[in-house]
Design a protein around this motif. Structure first.
Motif, PDB file in Angstrom:
ATOM      1  N   UNK A  13       1.021  -1.194  -0.340  1.00 54.73           N
ATOM      2  CA  UNK A  13      -0.062   0.223  -0.064  1.00 54.73           C
ATOM      3  C   UNK A  13       0.972   1.333   0.053  1.00 54.73           C
ATOM      4  N   UNK A  14       1.271   1.401  -1.458  1.00 57.20           N
ATOM      5  CA  UNK A  14       2.139   2.656  -1.396  1.00 57.20           C
ATOM      6  C   UNK A  14       1.361   4.442  -0.631  1.00 57.20           C
ATOM      7  N   UNK A  15       0.080   3.768  -0.067  1.00 61.29           N
ATOM      8  CA  UNK A  15      -0.641   5.042  -0.393  1.00 61.29           C
ATOM      9  C   UNK A  15      -0.388   5.869   0.714  1.00 61.29           C
ATOM     10  N   UNK A  16      -0.019   4.522   1.795  1.00 62.91           N
ATOM     11  CA  UNK A  16      -0.291   4.401   3.281  1.00 62.91           C
ATOM     12  C   UNK A  16       0.882   5.224   4.034  1.00 62.91           C
ATOM     13  N   UNK A  17       1.907   5.169   2.624  1.00 62.42           N
ATOM     14  CA  UNK A  17       3.403   5.625   3.396  1.00 62.42           C
ATOM     15  C   UNK A  17       3.393   6.951   3.363  1.00 62.42           C
ATOM     16  N   UNK A  18       2.578   8.111   2.849  1.00 61.01           N
ATOM     17  CA  UNK A  18       2.487   8.427   2.726  1.00 61.01           C
ATOM     18  C   UNK A  18       1.265  10.036   3.329  1.00 61.01           C
ATOM     19  N   UNK A  19       0.674   9.208   4.311  1.00 57.65           N
ATOM     20  CA  UNK A  19      -0.345   9.614   5.186  1.00 57.65           C
ATOM     21  C   UNK A  19       0.620   8.894   6.771  1.00 57.65           C
ATOM     22  N   UNK A  20       0.657   9.827   7.019  1.00 59.47           N
ATOM     23  CA  UNK A  20       1.587  10.524   8.431  1.00 59.47           C
ATOM     24  C   UNK A  20       0.553   9.519  10.084  1.00 59.47           C
ATOM     25  N   UNK A  21      -1.354   9.653   9.416  1.00 62.36           N
ATOM     26  CA  UNK A  21      -2.137   9.463  10.097  1.00 62.36           C
ATOM     27  C   UNK A  21      -2.571   8.445  10.023  1.00 62.36           C
ATOM     28  N   UNK A  22      -2.386   7.896   8.861  1.00 62.16           N
ATOM     29  CA  UNK A  22      -2.750   6.106   8.791  1.00 62.16           C
ATOM     30  C   UNK A  22      -1.701   5.920   9.065  1.00 62.16           C
ATOM     31  N   UNK A  23      -0.555   5.777   8.444  1.00 61.11           N
ATOM     32  CA  UNK A  23       0.833   5.138   9.653  1.00 61.11           C
ATOM     33  C   UNK A  23       0.461   5.221  11.325  1.00 61.11           C
ATOM     34  N   UNK A  24       0.999   5.996  11.780  1.00 66.69           N
ATOM     35  CA  UNK A  24       0.366   5.976  13.159  1.00 66.69           C
ATOM     36  C   UNK A  24      -0.801   4.631  13.190  1.00 66.69           C
ATOM     37  N   UNK A  25      -2.253   4.690  12.574  1.00 68.21           N
ATOM     38  CA  UNK A  25      -2.922   4.106  13.248  1.00 68.21           C
ATOM     39  C   UNK A  25      -2.547   2.610  12.525  1.00 68.21           C
ATOM     40  N   UNK A  26      -1.797   2.514  12.118  1.00 67.95           N
ATOM     41  CA  UNK A  26      -1.424   1.110  11.849  1.00 67.95           C
ATOM     42  C   UNK A  26       0.246   0.850  12.451  1.00 67.95           C
ATOM     43  N   UNK A  27       0.097   1.434  13.168  1.00 64.97           N
ATOM     44  CA  UNK A  27       1.678   0.796  14.243  1.00 64.97           C
ATOM     45  C   UNK A  27       0.553   0.955  14.955  1.00 64.97           C
ATOM     46  N   UNK A  28      -0.053   0.074  16.392  1.00 64.20           N
ATOM     47  CA  UNK A  28      -0.056   0.756  17.685  1.00 64.20           C
ATOM     48  C   UNK A  28       0.386   0.819  18.352  1.00 64.20           C
ATOM     49  N   UNK A  29       1.916  -0.409  18.151  1.00 66.81           N
ATOM     50  CA  UNK A  29       2.744  -0.365  19.476  1.00 66.81           C
ATOM     51  C   UNK A  29       3.581   0.766  19.316  1.00 66.81           C
ATOM     52  N   UNK A  30       3.471   2.029  18.190  1.00 66.60           N
ATOM     53  CA  UNK A  30       4.466   2.740  18.021  1.00 66.60           C
ATOM     54  C   UNK A  30       5.953   2.575  18.290  1.00 66.60           C
ATOM     55  N   UNK A  31       5.837   1.142  16.892  1.00 62.88           N
ATOM     56  CA  UNK A  31       7.638   1.122  16.925  1.00 62.88           C
ATOM     57  C   UNK A  31       8.403   2.461  15.746  1.00 62.88           C
ATOM     58  N   UNK A  32       7.315   2.761  14.696  1.00 64.37           N
ATOM     59  CA  UNK A  32       8.498   4.372  14.741  1.00 64.37           C
ATOM     60  C   UNK A  32       8.209   5.009  15.611  1.00 64.37           C
ATOM     61  N   UNK A  33       7.911   5.657  16.582  1.00 63.29           N
ATOM     62  CA  UNK A  33       8.474   6.569  17.433  1.00 63.29           C
ATOM     63  C   UNK A  33       9.685   6.530  18.030  1.00 63.29           C
ATOM     64  N   UNK A  34       9.114   4.998  18.643  1.00 62.02           N
ATOM     65  CA  UNK A  34      10.251   4.638  19.414  1.00 62.02           C
ATOM     66  C   UNK A  34      11.675   4.138  18.488  1.00 62.02           C
ATOM     67  N   UNK A  35      11.823   4.336  17.166  1.00 53.91           N
ATOM     68  CA  UNK A  35      12.972   3.997  16.230  1.00 53.91           C
ATOM     69  C   UNK A  35      13.372   5.671  16.025  1.00 53.91           C
ATOM     70  N   UNK A  36      12.337   6.347  16.115  1.00 54.00           N
ATOM     71  CA  UNK A  36      12.893   7.752  16.453  1.00 54.00           C
ATOM     72  C   UNK A  36      13.692   8.361  17.619  1.00 54.00           C
ATOM     73  N   UNK A  37      13.410   7.663  18.755  1.00 49.45           N
ATOM     74  CA  UNK A  37      13.986   8.144  19.874  1.00 49.45           C
ATOM     75  C   UNK A  37      15.174   7.551  20.305  1.00 49.45           C
ATOM     76  N   UNK A  38      15.733   6.939  19.495  1.00 46.99           N
ATOM     77  CA  UNK A  38      17.234   5.923  19.619  1.00 46.99           C
ATOM     78  C   UNK A  38      18.436   7.064  20.193  1.00 46.99           C
TER      79      UNK A  38
END
Length: 387
Positions: A5-30
């Protein structure tokens, strides 16, 4: 493989909804992990260790996702280390380890049976012991019984919605081990100066590099300018062969293969230059290398699904050297390529950039494929079976 789903990658809200464990946020906190882990080391008795306390040898015990800690220490030691640095993934301590040696045992949960057993044996032999794990874990208890030094993991931030994993808490594990072994004069200097001051300097640079990667790979950044999203799109449907140019980049390639499997469920082969160059380029003449490009008019019902193709992913710290020859050969052979270059900062900062880029790419690939990057039911089932 699920359709991306390439459209998902350009939708920050959809990415957050698809990432309930906040993996992206955890990686950003390295970067924040590095800074907090440095504080915890300074608060521990290990902060008083110095080059005069240097051991005869160092054994690094780790299992699973934590083995990248052992790999990084071995790579940084290289041929210039003042003493041998040996990685162990099993529960058997080398027979020569004794009171003159240091054992570093690393486990996120502190419950990895092999690592706990090895640390306990080190304590029985009178070896100096440094452990890094969650507070209150069996590994910490073993360390206390052996009168060793334990560095606890930072407490998860309030924004965390799931327990950390070795994929999202790598720098909480690696920073104490790097800091302490550098202070002891075990590793070749990783900063411009030696000892604890040089280690802190290098790790502060690592934190800044990780912050930079988090900014470049943030969810709100569009795919055409986001290097991690671009890499995720490149990897979709392909068979990745990850090749690191040099010792540290080789560790990053192994780590990338692990996170692609655990996070995105994509199998990958990994290796390092120059040792594995022959094995990799041999595949350029194989069935996955130069398959015909997809035809716009192909019918998947009549012609069958498109065949997955080989993709060479180079992880390197410079655009010169043997890796350039391998890249050119791949392109002449019709093999798809992705070039991940981290050429800013010192060796440790460059390693951090490679790891961060591929961590983010694996998470984006999982999310765009409709997968939860935080959990794998098959891994959970395996753990239940093995106990």
């Amino acid at each position: 493989m699920p359709e991306l789903d390439e459209g998902l990658l350009d939708d920050a809200d959809a990415l957050a909804a698809a990432d309930p464990a906040s993996v992206l946020r955890a990686l950003a906190g390295a970067g924040a992990q590095v800074r907090r882990a440095l504080e915890l080391v300074e608060e521990s008795p290990a902060s008083r260790w110095e080059a005069a306390d240097r051991p005869r040898a160092v054994v690094v015990a780790a299992r699973g996702g934590a083995t990248v800690v052992a790999g990084a220490l071995e790579a940084l030691a290289g041929q210039r280390a003042a003493v041998p640095v040996v990685a162990r993934t099993g529960s058997v301590l080398p027979a020569w380890v004794g009171a003159l040696d240091l054992v570093v045992a690393v486990s996120l949960s502190g419950r990895a049976g092999a690592t706990v057993a090895l640390a306990a044996e080190a304590g029985r032999r009178g070896a100096r012991l440094l452990t890094v794990s969650a507070a209150g874990s069996p590994l910490e208890a073993v360390c206390a019984a052996a009168r060793g030094v334990h560095v606890p993991l930072p407490e998860p931030g309030r924004e965390s919605t799931s327990a950390p994993t070795s994929r999202t808490a790598l720098w909480s594990l690696l920073t104490p081990a790097l800091c302490v072994t550098s202070s002891l004069g075990v590793l070749a200097p990783i900063g411009e100066t030696s000892g604890a001051a040089g280690a802190r300097e290098a790790l502060e640079e690592v934190a800044r590099a990780l912050d930079d990667e988090a900014e470049a790979c943030r969810p709100s950044s569009e795919a055409f300018v986001n290097p991690a999203k671009t890499l995720a799109l490149d990897l979709s449907g392909d068979v990745p062969v990850l090749l690191g140019d040099g010792d540290l980049a080789g560790v990053a390639a192994r780590r990338a293969a692990s996170v692609l499997a655990r996070t995105a469920r994509v199998p990958a082969v990994h290796g390092r230059l120059p040792d594995d160059a022959g094995d990799v380029v041999a595949t350029f003449g194989g069935p996955f290398a130069a398959a015909a490009e997809d035809d716009l008019f192909d019918d998947p019902f009549l012609d069958g699904p498109a065949r997955s193709r080989l993709r060479l992913v180079l992880l390197r710290e410079a655009t010169t050297g043997p890796s350039s020859a391998v890249l050119a050969l791949a392109e002449r052979s019709g093999v798809r390529t992705s070039d991940v270059v981290a050429d800013e900062g010192g060796p440790l900062a460059r390693f951090a950039r490679l790891v961060s880029r591929t961590d983010f790419a694996a998470a984006y690939l999982a999310l765009a494929s409709g997968l939860d990057p935080a959990t794998s039911p098959h891994v959970a089932e395996l753990r239940d079976v093995l106990g």
